[in-house]
Design an enzyme around this catalytic site. Structure first.
Site, mmCIF file in Angstrom:
data_model
loop_
_atom_site.group_PDB
_atom_site.id
_atom_site.type_symbol
_atom_site.label_atom_id
_atom_site.label_comp_id
_atom_site.label_asym_id
_atom_site.label_seq_id
_atom_site.Cartn_x
_atom_site.Cartn_y
_atom_site.Cartn_z
ATOM 1 N N ASP A 92 43.870 41.248 37.513
ATOM 2 C CA ASP A 92 44.043 39.560 37.128
ATOM 3 C C ASP A 92 44.988 39.328 36.396
ATOM 4 O O ASP A 92 45.897 40.089 35.871
ATOM 5 C CB ASP A 92 42.708 39.295 36.406
ATOM 6 N N ASP A 267 34.465 39.957 42.547
ATOM 7 C CA ASP A 267 34.478 40.947 41.399
ATOM 8 C C ASP A 267 33.514 40.150 40.269
ATOM 9 O O ASP A 267 33.321 38.989 40.147
ATOM 10 C CB ASP A 267 35.937 40.963 40.831
#
Length: 377
Positions: A92, A267
């Site tokens: 991320d 996720d």
């Protein structure tokens, strides 16, 4: 032309199954990515994670840039070598953790300035720095643009301001990333629950051109139904020929409903976080292993599972470990939960390929909601 081919093998309604092909291996979709926050999927060795069937894991830029430091990871050979994971890694951008964990000093057009939640040290994260950390220092396979995520509920004005900034940061992220043969970069759709903002975000992201597209700004408190209502329009706004990634989601019922609306990747920290607190996810909903009713239950969590944690240990033993504060209990429940999430994804992939996904979805939802301990959805 994207760095990673994305082959859709079958569709069933809006649901689809296929593979995102990377130099480090294929990512079978729909895919669930276990979260390796600080270079580890908590409580598990990478061999255990791999054994569950996970094709890809997620790393957190924010945590790794603060400790042990992105430059140190680079000196030690990159994140794959550092943690001994040979498959693909998605990182991320660090933006969400900056907003939720860091003490923010200022958000400007240029960057976000914040203080570390660890030691109060000052850091500046710009789109360019985020890309440098992810692509060059950590060496991730899939890199996310830096974006600004708003909490929920958000006013239209706040959602638009964050969306506009995210688009500008997306363009800068793409420029900083450039063109690479062995790595991909994803853009992030924002706009909270506002359909017009989501559409504008999707159109502007596609003008920039990314290898894949994420749906950001959900799982921030809006609840299951509001998330589904937003996905009803948000997912279909993104290109059909590229992977769609719903960030930070979620509970098993969220995964099933996301796939039903055309999402390919997910996720969440939930499987390992739940495991550390004594919760086991099953086909019939979550079980609180600390509950006294399991004290003499000799049955395993899932006798048919390939995962040793699911198959080889009784609920009574797991109950004892958790109630005693033994680390092994956290390990086994985390391992089981990751294995269950992967089994759920495999079940959905098979159901889509066999054109029976809607029946799978109805059955799963009914079984989940019948459970007396099922969390509210």
């Amino acid at each position: 032309m994207s760095a990673f081919p994305f082959d859709i093998a079958a569709t069933d309604g809006a649901a689809r199954t296929g593979a995102l092909k990377t130099p480090r291996g294929d990512i079978r979709t729909p895919a669930f990515m276990p979260v390796g926050t600080a270079g580890t999927v908590k409580a598990l060795m990478v061999d255990q994670v791999r054994q569950t069937g996970a094709d890809i894991i997620l790393g957190n830029t924010y945590h790794l840039m603060l400790r042990p430091g992105a430059e140190r990871v680079a000196r030690l050979g990159g994140l794959h070598r550092f943690m001994r994971w040979t498959g693909p890694i998605l990182t991320d951008s660090g933006g969400f953790q900056v907003m939720s964990l860091g003490q923010i000093s200022k958000v400007t057009e240029e960057a976000v300035t914040f203080q570390s939640h660890l030691d109060g040290s000052r850091h500046v994260l710009s789109p360019e720095r985020s890309i440098e950390i992810q692509a060059d220092l950590l060496g991730s396979d899939i890199v996310m643009q830096l974006d600004q995520c708003v909490s929920w509920p958000a006013t239209h004005e706040a959602a638009k301001t964050a969306m506009d900034l995210s688009i500008r940061w997306g363009a800068r992220s793409k420029t900083a990333f450039g063109t690479r043969d062995a790595q991909a970069v994803f853009g992030i759709q924002q706009g909270s629950t506002f359909e017009a903002l989501r559409r504008e975000s999707a159109e502007r992201l596609q003008e920039i051109g990314f290898d894949g597209y994420a749906i950001g700004g959900l799982a921030v408190g809006e609840g299951h139904q509001a998330m589904c209502d937003t996905l009803d329009f948000a997912a279909a706004m993104l290109p059909k020929d590229r992977p769609r990634y719903l960030m930070g989601v979620g509970k098993p019922i969220d995964l099933v409903e996301g796939v039903a609306r055309g999402v390919d990747m997910f996720d969440c920290v939930l499987p390992t976080r739940s495991g550390r607190h004594g919760q086991a996810w099953t086909w019939d909903g979550p079980l609180n292993i600390k509950n006294a009713r399991f004290a003499e239950d000799e049955t395993p969590l899932d006798a048919l599972s390939d995962c040793p944690a699911s198959r080889d240990y009784s609920k009574a033993y797991l109950h004892h470990l958790i109630r005693s504060g033994e680390i092994l209990g956290q390990v086994l429940l985390s391992w089981h939960n990751i294995a269950f999430f992967q089994a759920l994804m495999e079940g959905m992939r098979t159901a889509i390929a066999e054109h029976r996904f809607e029946a799978f979805r109805r059955d799963f939802r009914a079984r989940h909601l019948r459970s007396g301990e099922a969390a509210e959805v």
